[in-house]
Design an enzyme around this catalytic site. Structure first.
Site: not given
Ligand code: PRP
Ligand code: HPA
Length: 180
Positions: A65, A102
């Site tokens: 994102r 997380e």
């Molecule tokens: C989520 C979010 C951040 C990250 C935050 O992405 O968009 O990039 O987790 O978590 P953190 O602060 O604990 O590292 P995710 O890794 O779920 O990947 P995605 O964007 O591919 O869904």
């Molecule tokens: N939203 C999007 N990304 C995330 C979240 C959430 O609540 N927690 C950890 N990654």
């Protein structure tokens, strides 16, 4: 609390028990869906990084994102955009960094020619939870000799301690709103 913050917060959808029971997932996609809201969101970042004191040479976006936000902000600032991707997606030579999420663990990569030594980089994502993703991004950029001017995200989840850890490590952070 500013009216912009309240306006943006009202367009974040909370999805209970996703992707796992007990998790309140903060879904930013409604912010992107409505063009007027998307503009307010992007302008909040662009206004800040147009300031001369915040000079940014490159915007780096975190998978996935951070790509949506970072590329539009880079376009508006008139600078380039570089993606920091999950492992195995970038075709050229890369530097990599593994970190705890997380939910689980992940490795991210950056092309070795994505930034130059001394570049001032704005590092963007949608949300800071444990801070692991943003910290890994910062380490990758620093491996190539760049300087992270600031980390920026829409949402901070302060209870997970990520933003405090990032700030304690010396990284300036800018977030638009938090969910306690
Ligand atoms: C989520 C979010 C951040 C990250 C935050 O992405 O968009 O990039 O987790 O978590 P953190 O602060 O604990 O590292 P995710 O890794 O779920 O990947 P995605 O964007 O591919 O869904
Ligand atoms: N939203 C999007 N990304 C995330 C979240 C959430 O609540 N927690 C950890 N990654």
């Amino acid at each position: 609390m500013s009216s912009t913050t309240d306006f943006l917060r009202a367009h974040i959808r909370t999805v209970p028990d996703w992707p796992a029971p007990g998790v309140q997932f903060r879904d930013i996609t409604p912010l992107l869906q409505d063009p007027a809201v998307f503009r307010v969101l992007i302008d909040a970042f662009v206004q800040r990084y147009r300031e001369a004191a915040m000079r940014v040479d490159v915007v780096a976006g975190l998978d996935a994102r951070g790509f949506i936000l970072g590329s539009v902000v880079a376009y508006q600032l008139g600078v380039g955009f570089v993606p920091i991707r999950k492992k195995g997606k970038l075709p050229f030579t890369t530097v990599e960094e593994t970190y705890e999420l997380e939910y689980g663990s992940a490795t991210v990569e950056l092309h070795t020619d994505a930034v130059k030594g001394g570049d001032r980089v704005l590092l963007m994502d949608d949300l800071i939870a444990t801070g692991g993703t943003m910290m890994a991004g910062k380490k990758l950029l620093e491996k190539l000799g760049a300087h992270v001017t600031e980390g920026a995200a829409i949402v901070d989840l302060p209870e997970l301690g990520g933003s405090a850890r990032l700030r304690a490590s010396g990284m300036p952070l800018f977030t638009l709103l938090d969910f306690a």
